[in-house]
Scaffold this motif. Sequence first.
Motif, PDB file in Angstrom:
ATOM      1  N   LEU A  73      -0.716   2.300  -9.338  1.00  0.00           N
ATOM      2  CA  LEU A  73      -0.608   1.656  -8.005  1.00  0.00           C
ATOM      3  C   LEU A  73       0.765   0.107  -9.247  1.00  0.00           C
ATOM      4  CD1 LEU A  73      -0.747   0.643  -5.661  1.00  0.00           C
ATOM      5  CD2 LEU A  73      -1.251  -1.284  -6.588  1.00  0.00           C
ATOM      6  N   ILE A  74       1.776   0.035  -8.524  1.00  0.00           N
ATOM      7  CA  ILE A  74       3.002   0.060  -9.460  1.00  0.00           C
ATOM      8  C   ILE A  74       3.083  -1.621  -8.703  1.00  0.00           C
ATOM      9  CG2 ILE A  74       5.231  -0.546 -10.463  1.00  0.00           C
ATOM     10  CD1 ILE A  74       5.670   2.066 -10.238  1.00  0.00           C
ATOM     11  N   ASN A  75       3.319  -1.504  -7.968  1.00  0.00           N
ATOM     12  CA  ASN A  75       3.478  -2.707  -6.667  1.00  0.00           C
ATOM     13  C   ASN A  75       3.255  -2.433  -5.058  1.00  0.00           C
ATOM     14  OD1 ASN A  75       5.894  -2.273  -5.879  1.00  0.00           O
ATOM     15  ND2 ASN A  75       6.482  -3.622  -7.400  1.00  0.00           N
ATOM     16  N   CYS A  76       2.495  -3.992  -4.375  1.00  0.00           N
ATOM     17  CA  CYS A  76       2.278  -3.000  -3.079  1.00  0.00           C
ATOM     18  C   CYS A  76       2.831  -5.426  -1.919  1.00  0.00           C
ATOM     19  CB  CYS A  76       0.731  -3.246  -3.137  1.00  0.00           C
ATOM     20  SG  CYS A  76       0.400  -3.325  -1.238  1.00  0.00           S
ATOM     21  N   VAL A  77       3.958  -5.008  -1.789  1.00  0.00           N
ATOM     22  CA  VAL A  77       4.025  -6.650  -1.113  1.00  0.00           C
ATOM     23  C   VAL A  77       3.784  -6.555   0.388  1.00  0.00           C
ATOM     24  CG1 VAL A  77       5.708  -7.570  -1.267  1.00  0.00           C
ATOM     25  CG2 VAL A  77       5.478  -6.116  -3.578  1.00  0.00           C
ATOM     26  N   ALA A  78       4.040  -7.176   1.105  1.00  0.00           N
ATOM     27  CA  ALA A  78       3.737  -7.010   2.256  1.00  0.00           C
ATOM     28  C   ALA A  78       5.937  -8.150   2.379  1.00  0.00           C
ATOM     29  CB  ALA A  78       3.297  -8.266   3.574  1.00  0.00           C
TER      30      ALA A  78
ATOM     31  N   GLU B 120      -3.366  -7.077  -2.011  1.00  0.00           N
ATOM     32  CA  GLU B 120      -4.216  -6.505  -2.754  1.00  0.00           C
ATOM     33  C   GLU B 120      -4.143  -5.086  -2.306  1.00  0.00           C
ATOM     34  OE1 GLU B 120      -5.535  -6.658  -5.515  1.00  0.00           O
ATOM     35  OE2 GLU B 120      -4.377  -8.344  -5.790  1.00  0.00           O
ATOM     36  N   PRO B 121      -4.161  -3.742  -2.479  1.00  0.00           N
ATOM     37  CA  PRO B 121      -5.213  -2.871  -1.587  1.00  0.00           C
ATOM     38  C   PRO B 121      -5.993  -3.161  -0.548  1.00  0.00           C
ATOM     39  CG  PRO B 121      -4.546  -2.521  -3.613  1.00  0.00           C
ATOM     40  CD  PRO B 121      -4.988  -4.148  -4.153  1.00  0.00           C
ATOM     41  N   ASP B 122      -6.518  -4.137  -0.443  1.00  0.00           N
ATOM     42  CA  ASP B 122      -7.684  -3.661   0.264  1.00  0.00           C
ATOM     43  C   ASP B 122      -7.169  -4.812   1.181  1.00  0.00           C
ATOM     44  OD1 ASP B 122      -9.663  -3.367  -1.621  1.00  0.00           O
ATOM     45  OD2 ASP B 122     -10.110  -5.016  -1.909  1.00  0.00           O
ATOM     46  N   ALA B 123      -6.100  -5.697   1.161  1.00  0.00           N
ATOM     47  CA  ALA B 123      -5.254  -6.659   2.469  1.00  0.00           C
ATOM     48  C   ALA B 123      -4.746  -5.998   3.185  1.00  0.00           C
ATOM     49  CB  ALA B 123      -4.994  -7.943   1.947  1.00  0.00           C
ATOM     50  N   ILE B 124      -4.513  -4.661   3.225  1.00  0.00           N
ATOM     51  CA  ILE B 124      -2.887  -3.510   3.458  1.00  0.00           C
ATOM     52  C   ILE B 124      -3.366  -3.664   4.927  1.00  0.00           C
ATOM     53  CG2 ILE B 124      -2.785  -1.812   3.360  1.00  0.00           C
ATOM     54  CD1 ILE B 124      -2.272  -0.954   0.701  1.00  0.00           C
ATOM     55  N   SER B 125      -4.217  -3.448   5.091  1.00  0.00           N
ATOM     56  CA  SER B 125      -5.082  -3.621   6.889  1.00  0.00           C
ATOM     57  C   SER B 125      -5.032  -4.323   7.846  1.00  0.00           C
ATOM     58  CB  SER B 125      -6.469  -2.813   7.157  1.00  0.00           C
ATOM     59  OG  SER B 125      -6.908  -3.185   6.142  1.00  0.00           O
TER      60      SER B 125
ATOM     61  N   PHE C 155       4.752   0.819   7.303  1.00  0.00           N
ATOM     62  CA  PHE C 155       4.475   0.728   5.841  1.00  0.00           C
ATOM     63  C   PHE C 155       5.714   2.261   5.896  1.00  0.00           C
ATOM     64  CE2 PHE C 155       2.295   3.711   8.343  1.00  0.00           C
ATOM     65  CZ  PHE C 155       2.728   5.203   7.496  1.00  0.00           C
ATOM     66  N   VAL C 156       6.106   1.447   3.993  1.00  0.00           N
ATOM     67  CA  VAL C 156       6.429   2.794   3.505  1.00  0.00           C
ATOM     68  C   VAL C 156       6.227   3.166   2.227  1.00  0.00           C
ATOM     69  CG1 VAL C 156       8.778   3.159   1.778  1.00  0.00           C
ATOM     70  CG2 VAL C 156       8.801   1.828   4.010  1.00  0.00           C
ATOM     71  N   ILE C 157       5.525   4.443   1.413  1.00  0.00           N
ATOM     72  CA  ILE C 157       4.642   4.655   0.786  1.00  0.00           C
ATOM     73  C   ILE C 157       5.581   5.002  -0.334  1.00  0.00           C
ATOM     74  CG2 ILE C 157       3.288   5.618  -1.021  1.00  0.00           C
ATOM     75  CD1 ILE C 157       1.674   4.970   2.342  1.00  0.00           C
ATOM     76  N   SER C 158       6.175   4.497  -1.165  1.00  0.00           N
ATOM     77  CA  SER C 158       6.721   6.337  -2.579  1.00  0.00           C
ATOM     78  C   SER C 158       6.245   6.017  -3.667  1.00  0.00           C
ATOM     79  CB  SER C 158       8.567   5.121  -3.069  1.00  0.00           C
ATOM     80  OG  SER C 158       7.953   4.155  -3.668  1.00  0.00           O
ATOM     81  N   ILE C 159       5.439   7.245  -4.188  1.00  0.00           N
ATOM     82  CA  ILE C 159       4.388   7.769  -5.284  1.00  0.00           C
ATOM     83  C   ILE C 159       6.089   8.548  -6.018  1.00  0.00           C
ATOM     84  CG2 ILE C 159       2.885   9.396  -6.156  1.00  0.00           C
ATOM     85  CD1 ILE C 159       2.141   9.058  -2.764  1.00  0.00           C
TER      86      ILE C 159
ATOM     87  N   CYS D 181       4.993  -7.853  10.875  1.00  0.00           N
ATOM     88  CA  CYS D 181       5.608  -7.018   8.893  1.00  0.00           C
ATOM     89  C   CYS D 181       5.352  -6.184   8.063  1.00  0.00           C
ATOM     90  CB  CYS D 181       4.810  -8.500   8.500  1.00  0.00           C
ATOM     91  SG  CYS D 181       3.048  -7.364   8.208  1.00  0.00           S
ATOM     92  N   PHE D 182       6.027  -5.285   7.812  1.00  0.00           N
ATOM     93  CA  PHE D 182       5.421  -4.194   7.263  1.00  0.00           C
ATOM     94  C   PHE D 182       5.871  -4.146   5.639  1.00  0.00           C
ATOM     95  CE2 PHE D 182      10.133  -4.314   6.405  1.00  0.00           C
ATOM     96  CZ  PHE D 182      10.393  -3.963   4.792  1.00  0.00           C
ATOM     97  N   VAL D 183       5.005  -3.074   5.621  1.00  0.00           N
ATOM     98  CA  VAL D 183       4.232  -3.032   3.498  1.00  0.00           C
ATOM     99  C   VAL D 183       5.067  -2.336   3.141  1.00  0.00           C
ATOM    100  CG1 VAL D 183       2.023  -2.812   2.467  1.00  0.00           C
ATOM    101  CG2 VAL D 183       1.760  -3.254   4.503  1.00  0.00           C
ATOM    102  N   TRP D 184       5.824  -2.274   2.105  1.00  0.00           N
ATOM    103  CA  TRP D 184       5.939  -0.946   0.617  1.00  0.00           C
ATOM    104  C   TRP D 184       4.903  -1.027  -0.756  1.00  0.00           C
ATOM    105  CZ3 TRP D 184      11.765  -2.394  -0.681  1.00  0.00           C
ATOM    106  CH2 TRP D 184      11.783  -1.412  -1.651  1.00  0.00           C
ATOM    107  N   ILE D 185       4.424   0.174  -0.658  1.00  0.00           N
ATOM    108  CA  ILE D 185       4.253   0.231  -1.655  1.00  0.00           C
ATOM    109  C   ILE D 185       4.345   1.116  -2.917  1.00  0.00           C
ATOM    110  CG2 ILE D 185       1.667   1.055  -2.096  1.00  0.00           C
ATOM    111  CD1 ILE D 185       0.631   0.887   0.474  1.00  0.00           C
ATOM    112  N   ALA D 186       4.672   0.942  -3.751  1.00  0.00           N
ATOM    113  CA  ALA D 186       4.960   2.152  -4.941  1.00  0.00           C
ATOM    114  C   ALA D 186       3.842   2.277  -6.103  1.00  0.00           C
ATOM    115  CB  ALA D 186       6.470   1.307  -5.646  1.00  0.00           C
TER     116      ALA D 186
END
Lengths: 322, 322, 322, 322, 322
Positions: free
Chosen positions: B2-7, B18-23, B106-110, B31-36
Amino acid sequence: MLINCVAYQDGKRLADIEPDAISDHLARPECFVWIALRDATETELAKIKEEFNLHELAIEDARNGHQRPKVEEYGDIVFAVVQTLEFTATDELHVGEVDIFVGPNFVISIRNRCQQALLGVRERAEREPHLLKIGAGFVFYALMDAVVDRYLPIIDALEDELEAIEGQIFEPGTARGNIKRLYMLKQKITVVKHAVTPLLESAGKLTSGRVPMVCLGTRDYFRDVYDHLARINASLDTLRETIGTAIQVNLSMTTIEESEVTKKLAAWAGIFAVATAFAGIWGMNFEHMPELKWHWGYPTALGVIAATCVVLYWRFRRAGWL
Amino acid sequence: MLINCVAYQDGKRLADIEPDAISDHLARPECFVWIALRDATETELAKIKEEFNLHELAIEDARNGHQRPKVEEYGDIVFAVVQTLEFTATDELHVGEVDIFVGPNFVISIRNRCQQALLGVRERAEREPHLLKIGAGFVFYALMDAVVDRYLPIIDALEDELEAIEGQIFEPGTARGNIKRLYMLKQKITVVKHAVTPLLESAGKLTSGRVPMVCLGTRDYFRDVYDHLARINASLDTLRETIGTAIQVNLSMTTIEESEVTKKLAAWAGIFAVATAFAGIWGMNFEHMPELKWHWGYPTALGVIAATCVVLYWRFRRAGWL
Amino acid sequence: MLINCVAYQDGKRLADIEPDAISDHLARPECFVWIALRDATETELAKIKEEFNLHELAIEDARNGHQRPKVEEYGDIVFAVVQTLEFTATDELHVGEVDIFVGPNFVISIRNRCQQALLGVRERAEREPHLLKIGAGFVFYALMDAVVDRYLPIIDALEDELEAIEGQIFEPGTARGNIKRLYMLKQKITVVKHAVTPLLESAGKLTSGRVPMVCLGTRDYFRDVYDHLARINASLDTLRETIGTAIQVNLSMTTIEESEVTKKLAAWAGIFAVATAFAGIWGMNFEHMPELKWHWGYPTALGVIAATCVVLYWRFRRAGWL
Amino acid sequence: MLINCVAYQDGKRLADIEPDAISDHLARPECFVWIALRDATETELAKIKEEFNLHELAIEDARNGHQRPKVEEYGDIVFAVVQTLEFTATDELHVGEVDIFVGPNFVISIRNRCQQALLGVRERAEREPHLLKIGAGFVFYALMDAVVDRYLPIIDALEDELEAIEGQIFEPGTARGNIKRLYMLKQKITVVKHAVTPLLESAGKLTSGRVPMVCLGTRDYFRDVYDHLARINASLDTLRETIGTAIQVNLSMTTIEESEVTKKLAAWAGIFAVATAFAGIWGMNFEHMPELKWHWGYPTALGVIAATCVVLYWRFRRAGWL
Amino acid sequence: MLINCVAYQDGKRLADIEPDAISDHLARPECFVWIALRDATETELAKIKEEFNLHELAIEDARNGHQRPKVEEYGDIVFAVVQTLEFTATDELHVGEVDIFVGPNFVISIRNRCQQALLGVRERAEREPHLLKIGAGFVFYALMDAVVDRYLPIIDALEDELEAIEGQIFEPGTARGNIKRLYMLKQKITVVKHAVTPLLESAGKLTSGRVPMVCLGTRDYFRDVYDHLARINASLDTLRETIGTAIQVNLSMTTIEESEVTKKLAAWAGIFAVATAFAGIWGMNFEHMPELKWHWGYPTALGVIAATCVVLYWRFRRAGWL
């Protein structure tokens, strides 16, 4: 650099207006404004962006330049990029760009990296008020038509160059020059092709199918532009294909020439090898070589050698090797 | 990893979560979540699959990697695969992959097998809150735009390489090196082509026709990406065609060079064969060869031989063989 | 130049009418007017433009000539450009043009730069009143059919030329002539292709989809024209492809021939080199060369040389080099 | 030959059933039957035709074999033909065939001329009851996926072979072997292409547009198959194009090599021709050749000959001929 | 020439009827008439035109022959042209033509310039009354299927010929024959292609989209024909491409062979040039050449010459030139 900025009403020139007066004229639906810029600065672009409420992406394209030709709609505003082509002094192709914004009652043309003036377009349009009356769409057509018309002499020059090469492709000893010229020509054609093909596609969209609002009244005119582009495109395709064939033919001619040289080489090598072999034999140092003592030995030997050579020459000649 | 995870909310960074707070954040529609992620592990993939309810086939594609670029819809979630291209130290092309999942909020980039960070994208996006406000669709565009923008220097490098080859294609003695470099270049272009062409197609689907829900507000932006890809694609096609022509031209130049060598060979062989034949004749051992006894016989003979050679040389020269 | 101007009613010739009387006839819906011009002057064009209310762009195309073949609609008037092809005395292809305006009750044909008369069309049409009754659409078909029919002998001539070249492509020594003829032939095919392909496309539009009003009753007839054009087009494609292959084959034959010459050259060079080497050895001036003193030394030497040559000759023969 | 015949309900294996019991299970809409045959006999085909009410033309295709891959609908039954590919012991490609009939509650797979078992497919499917629950459409997907997955190692093997050839294409003296291997490789690619391209087209029809009833619930899965096929197809196209270029490059390398040999030949021929000419001149039998009587004449002559040769050698070297 | 004329009802042969009785049967909607003609005369064509009310353009096509394959609708009558292919005694391809008119209750087949009888079609159809019951559409299918089935052995023969050429393309000395056979083969393929490709297109129209009335009940059957044609077409494309590659390979093999000959030539020329140069040197007439007086001079000289030649031979061998 602002070149000029004129308001038109009913197909007639109303007045040269100051940039600050533009918004007043935009408010009047019966007239339209035609602005021409050249190598617009950041400030100018920012200003027209705000004044005409242009989309950021379009302005960015205009700022960066080097776009491929296209016609795009942003709401009821049409943004077009067309490329201008000019031969430089060193006979290379210089690519410039004209960006055009067309709204319901304005046309903005921005000329970048391009020597040719577009003033003639305005003059010609003003001489035909019954057409200029159509509005911004007609000005858009007039600009595009002017740019496309200037492609024609370029195509002619390329065709002349190809014809010049063709004129000597079957001449011996020209292969090296031909191949170089063909390669250079092909590169020029690629440049023109890049200007024409995307524009052809875009022009098609102004002619049939869902045509943008501002071009509705000038569909027949854009079909004319489309037609010119289609003809130019067909010429380019033909040029390209002919060059391909010419390169093949040039290679064939080289191979044919080499094959002829090989035949000549083989023939003369044969003739002299025979002469040398005879001379070698009579040059041997055996004690008992009766013909060496004959009085007419030498002339006879020369005769035999000459006769053999003549026979060989004649046979090679007949076989088409010499 | 995980690089970062921002709302984000209203285009502004809300918090690193934190990953656990995503839901918790997903539950809030405003709001939307952007995870890299980078080179995501099995566990991470399994987790995001469950958290975001992603389709098994999409996750499998992300797990296996080495997909062709594509944009697919699974319900209201868009799954995109884009390829990253980098030159390695040994000047080879390294292909990486970015998998992007885009949902309503949400947006997830891997990022897989790819050195270049995508951090810059986030920074730039955060500097433009009025755009980031658009939501997940804009982030999707920003990621794709970043990847595509990095294709441009690759294309430039390939074009430079081709120009370098072109610079010496008409020089004698370079054919062997040219052909090798052209072949290598063509292979690199094929690699880039595989990254660009399927993406161009997919980008087209985000621009016109039935556009996926999450991209509806950013159609004009994806058209911009499409435009860049179209330009890149056109450049690749031109490169490819030019290489084809260059290979042909290189072969032609080799044949022309060989043909010139053959001509030279033939000419010199001819000249010396004549000299040798004369010498052979006067080297014969006949008793009655009167010229052998002349006082000026030898110089005369040398003169005759030399004269013949000069005449031949002059004739070959005139014929362009020497 | 006005050739003739005739009014028809119910498929029958009503009367030759003066240009001034045209408008009277146009007013009567039950009859139609068929006008034929040749190399029309500015004045004539201006006159018919006004009389028949033709679109400015169409008239401009007719004035300028050198259009690509097309079928365009301006309101309920169809404007068509077709190209005529003729062999000149020097066996080159001359391209002419026929412009056709078709309205609900008139047909105007303007023949430009073209020797062949279209009079035969009128005569044939008048012999079939049951078809001529269909009206302007049928005359349009008849004109187009006549022009297309004249393409057939051109195609036949090109195919004959190709067959003639094929007849000698496998003959040795003809490569130079073949390649030139193939190149010339390809250029002629390009000219014909430019006349046929755009017309094929246009004819398709008169057959299916949204067919212009005036052609509705003659769809089956235009399908026939389309069919002819499709056949011609297929022939042209085949010709083009066959020429491509023939150029390749010609190159192959040249290379094969050269390779055979090289083999012959190598074989004879080998044979004579051996003979010369032997002669050279026995021509050395060593004092102690016992075989030089033998009585049968010379004949033996000749025998050895001859035997070696024969053995070599036989081996080269067996290897297929001679 | 019947391999097995199993009834499923709710994604779980119900029972291995006898052929005679099939109709009982077909009558129950909640379960479906999956039958696997191998090189089916006439009788077997006739039986399943009657039992499942299959169309005569489909059965005929299954009987004759050697069909091109396709997916056809006969009413609500889908008939698919896919080709299997295997390398034989002698490294040739063997083409087999799997015919699949898919109805609302049955799947019949018939494997023809093909060594690879499809048993693994059943096992894997039974391990995923949540997917198998989808019904006959999922089994159809699983079979197709299994066959397509087996194409991948074939493609890899072909790519490895090409890489191996590329590794020595620039090595001198390998041209003959390379060209043969390239030709063989191209033929294999053609075989694979014939299996893949028509299937790609058919798979597209199962993914978008009007999808057959039984495949409605597995569209995303068939898109996955389509994706794999598209990737394979792109690889094949690249292979094919690369082979084309490699053949050209191989020819170029041969020509370049020959041209180098010709230069070497010319250079050495020149050097020895000069030496021989000098020797020939001093071997002439003129009485008055003063240098022959000089004491240091011979060494001087040798020196002159050697010096000339060295100068020539040095010049040829500098010109890159030696 | 009328071959036969039979009326059918309910799939069973009703009676052979006289031409004059046709109209009586046409009046009965429950039966249909199947007429077969061969090289029909003007009179016969005129008669059937009138009897069945056929369109003039279709009859004209049937009269002129040499049409490209097509399927056209004239009202509710379908007119089809298919080409038959036969090998002549001299192994050339002969193209015949079958014209088929299909109406609601009649089928007329006219065979032109074609040896193969179509009698078998009628016999087979009459053996399957359950299919013949479908009516005119099925007869149409049966005729088309019969013609298309006869293409298969032609394709097989062409593939065999290609395989035979491939078998010797890598053999030295066969290039001349191969190139000629490849060229001839390509021409035959072009002939077949002209018969197949337009028919494939037409057959597609009988399968999907708006299918003509009379073919509605036999769509699945025409899809079968379409399938066969598609397979044949794919085979032709493969053949064509393979021939293209084979021509390239053949050229490569010629060049490779020539390059090997050039190497051999160069090597042997070098060896003998050295021997001759040595012999020439010891054949010079200098007075003071001490080695000439040595007792073992001659054998030593021979040894030196032989040794040099052996060394050279060995080096050339190692370099792969010999």
